[in-house]
Design a protein around this motif. Structure first.
Motif, PDB file in Angstrom:
ATOM      1  N   MET A 269      -6.784   2.921   7.844  1.00 54.34           N
ATOM      2  CA  MET A 269      -6.591   2.250   6.580  1.00 54.34           C
ATOM      3  C   MET A 269      -5.119   1.868   6.376  1.00 54.34           C
ATOM      4  SD  MET A 269      -8.216   1.189   4.091  1.00 54.34           S
ATOM      5  CE  MET A 269      -8.286   0.844   2.404  1.00 54.34           C
ATOM      6  N   LYS A 270      -4.205   2.811   6.757  1.00 50.10           N
ATOM      7  CA  LYS A 270      -2.782   2.529   6.615  1.00 50.10           C
ATOM      8  C   LYS A 270      -2.383   1.335   7.464  1.00 50.10           C
ATOM      9  CE  LYS A 270      -1.095   7.160   5.582  1.00 50.10           C
ATOM     10  NZ  LYS A 270      -0.246   8.244   6.046  1.00 50.10           N
ATOM     11  N   ARG A 271      -2.962   1.256   8.662  1.00 50.55           N
ATOM     12  CA  ARG A 271      -2.635   0.137   9.557  1.00 50.55           C
ATOM     13  C   ARG A 271      -3.089  -1.187   8.958  1.00 50.55           C
ATOM     14  NH1 ARG A 271      -4.142   2.563  15.482  1.00 50.55           N
ATOM     15  NH2 ARG A 271      -2.421   4.063  15.531  1.00 50.55           N
ATOM     16  N   LEU A 272      -4.234  -1.193   8.330  1.00 50.75           N
ATOM     17  CA  LEU A 272      -4.745  -2.406   7.701  1.00 50.75           C
ATOM     18  C   LEU A 272      -3.825  -2.855   6.559  1.00 50.75           C
ATOM     19  CD1 LEU A 272      -6.969  -4.535   7.449  1.00 50.75           C
ATOM     20  CD2 LEU A 272      -8.154  -2.984   5.890  1.00 50.75           C
ATOM     21  N   VAL A 273      -3.404  -1.909   5.737  1.00 50.16           N
ATOM     22  CA  VAL A 273      -2.503  -2.225   4.625  1.00 50.16           C
ATOM     23  C   VAL A 273      -1.177  -2.762   5.165  1.00 50.16           C
ATOM     24  CG1 VAL A 273      -1.171  -1.229   2.714  1.00 50.16           C
ATOM     25  CG2 VAL A 273      -3.564  -0.589   3.020  1.00 50.16           C
ATOM     26  N   LEU A 274      -0.627  -2.127   6.187  1.00 50.79           N
ATOM     27  CA  LEU A 274       0.619  -2.577   6.787  1.00 50.79           C
ATOM     28  C   LEU A 274       0.473  -3.976   7.382  1.00 50.79           C
ATOM     29  CD1 LEU A 274       1.943   0.678   8.496  1.00 50.79           C
ATOM     30  CD2 LEU A 274       2.922  -0.495   6.531  1.00 50.79           C
ATOM     31  N   ALA A 275      -0.655  -4.239   8.026  1.00 50.62           N
ATOM     32  CA  ALA A 275      -0.890  -5.553   8.617  1.00 50.62           C
ATOM     33  C   ALA A 275      -0.974  -6.630   7.528  1.00 50.62           C
ATOM     34  CB  ALA A 275      -2.172  -5.538   9.447  1.00 50.62           C
ATOM     35  N   VAL A 276      -1.665  -6.347   6.444  1.00 54.81           N
ATOM     36  CA  VAL A 276      -1.780  -7.305   5.342  1.00 54.81           C
ATOM     37  C   VAL A 276      -0.404  -7.570   4.728  1.00 54.81           C
ATOM     38  CG1 VAL A 276      -2.718  -7.625   3.014  1.00 54.81           C
ATOM     39  CG2 VAL A 276      -4.189  -6.776   4.841  1.00 54.81           C
ATOM     40  N   MET A 277       0.392  -6.513   4.560  1.00 53.55           N
ATOM     41  CA  MET A 277       1.733  -6.665   3.995  1.00 53.55           C
ATOM     42  C   MET A 277       2.616  -7.506   4.916  1.00 53.55           C
ATOM     43  SD  MET A 277       2.431  -2.899   2.319  1.00 53.55           S
ATOM     44  CE  MET A 277       4.164  -3.174   2.170  1.00 53.55           C
ATOM     45  N   ALA A 278       2.511  -7.282   6.229  1.00 60.53           N
ATOM     46  CA  ALA A 278       3.312  -8.035   7.191  1.00 60.53           C
ATOM     47  C   ALA A 278       2.948  -9.512   7.157  1.00 60.53           C
ATOM     48  CB  ALA A 278       3.120  -7.469   8.596  1.00 60.53           C
ATOM     49  N   VAL A 279       1.641  -9.823   7.101  1.00 60.83           N
ATOM     50  CA  VAL A 279       1.197 -11.210   7.036  1.00 60.83           C
ATOM     51  C   VAL A 279       1.691 -11.848   5.728  1.00 60.83           C
ATOM     52  CG1 VAL A 279      -0.846 -12.686   6.818  1.00 60.83           C
ATOM     53  CG2 VAL A 279      -0.790 -10.877   8.542  1.00 60.83           C
ATOM     54  N   GLY A 280       1.623 -11.097   4.625  1.00 62.53           N
ATOM     55  CA  GLY A 280       2.100 -11.607   3.338  1.00 62.53           C
ATOM     56  C   GLY A 280       3.582 -11.941   3.381  1.00 62.53           C
ATOM     57  N   MET A 281       4.371 -11.095   4.035  1.00 64.51           N
ATOM     58  CA  MET A 281       5.803 -11.357   4.135  1.00 64.51           C
ATOM     59  C   MET A 281       6.083 -12.574   5.012  1.00 64.51           C
ATOM     60  SD  MET A 281       7.142  -7.428   3.800  1.00 64.51           S
ATOM     61  CE  MET A 281       8.124  -7.145   5.065  1.00 64.51           C
ATOM     62  N   LEU A 282       5.339 -12.765   6.053  1.00 65.62           N
ATOM     63  CA  LEU A 282       5.507 -13.940   6.901  1.00 65.62           C
ATOM     64  C   LEU A 282       5.185 -15.219   6.131  1.00 65.62           C
ATOM     65  CD1 LEU A 282       4.014 -12.721  10.298  1.00 65.62           C
ATOM     66  CD2 LEU A 282       6.395 -13.307   9.814  1.00 65.62           C
ATOM     67  N   VAL A 283       4.099 -15.197   5.367  1.00 68.88           N
ATOM     68  CA  VAL A 283       3.711 -16.366   4.582  1.00 68.88           C
ATOM     69  C   VAL A 283       4.781 -16.663   3.520  1.00 68.88           C
ATOM     70  CG1 VAL A 283       2.019 -17.226   2.914  1.00 68.88           C
ATOM     71  CG2 VAL A 283       1.249 -16.090   5.005  1.00 68.88           C
ATOM     72  N   ALA A 284       5.266 -15.629   2.869  1.00 64.86           N
ATOM     73  CA  ALA A 284       6.304 -15.817   1.845  1.00 64.86           C
ATOM     74  C   ALA A 284       7.554 -16.424   2.470  1.00 64.86           C
ATOM     75  CB  ALA A 284       6.629 -14.492   1.168  1.00 64.86           C
ATOM     76  N   GLY A 285       7.927 -15.993   3.665  1.00 63.71           N
ATOM     77  CA  GLY A 285       9.090 -16.537   4.363  1.00 63.71           C
ATOM     78  C   GLY A 285       8.891 -17.993   4.715  1.00 63.71           C
TER      79      GLY A 285
END
Length: 154
Positions: free
Chosen positions: A1-17
């Motif tokens: 579950m932690k990995r999924l949350v981290l992956a979603v956060m990483a994708v969100g940061m890439l999109v924001a950038g």
């Protein structure tokens, strides 16, 4: 579950950038399209300093623009100290020094308290000259101005 949350956060940061980079292409400099008095330049950018203002030396007194206007200073006041401990203006303009220095004497009103009591030295409420008296420089106005001198003073 932690990995999924981290992956979603990483994708969100890439999109924001990517969105931020796209905005920077449309708005170079990051100033939001706002232009200040110094022009449309980045806050971090260094630009050449404006030319020093010219002061009308030896002009004597400068005409007033309105009734009860404090007299303007016809010389530069750069490096003049006017503080609680010193007042460079008084070195020339006090009644004691004015004749010797060829300067205009301070008005007698500057030696009176609010109650009209005459003092032997400049009143504390009139000590900080630069609150009212400002140098008149040959400078371009910062903003448009349609001010007209009082008819009686023309």
């Amino acid at each position: 579950m932690k990995r999924l949350v981290l992956a979603v956060m990483a994708v969100g940061m890439l999109v924001a950038g990517a969105v931020q980079s796209a905005e920077e292409l449309h708005n170079p400099g990051g100033i939001g399209g706002v232009e200040s008095l110094r022009g449309a330049s980045e806050l971090e950018a260094t630009r050449a300093a404006d030319a020093m203002k010219r002061f009308p030396r030896d002009q004597g007194t400068i005409d007033s623009d309105y009734v009860y206007q404090p007299p303007l200073v016809p010389h530069t006041i750069r490096n003049y100290e006017v503080s609680l401990n010193a007042n460079k203006c008084l070195a020339c303009h006090s009644w004691k020094n004015a004749n010797e220095m060829g300067a205009t004497k301070i008005s007698v009103t500057h030696y009176q308290t609010r109650e009209g009591q005459v003092l032997s030295d400049v009143s504390p409420r009139r000590y900080f000259c630069l609150q009212c008296h400002v140098p008149q420089a040959d400078a371009k106005p910062l903003v448009e101005n349609e001010f007209q001198r009082v008819d009686a003073l023309r």
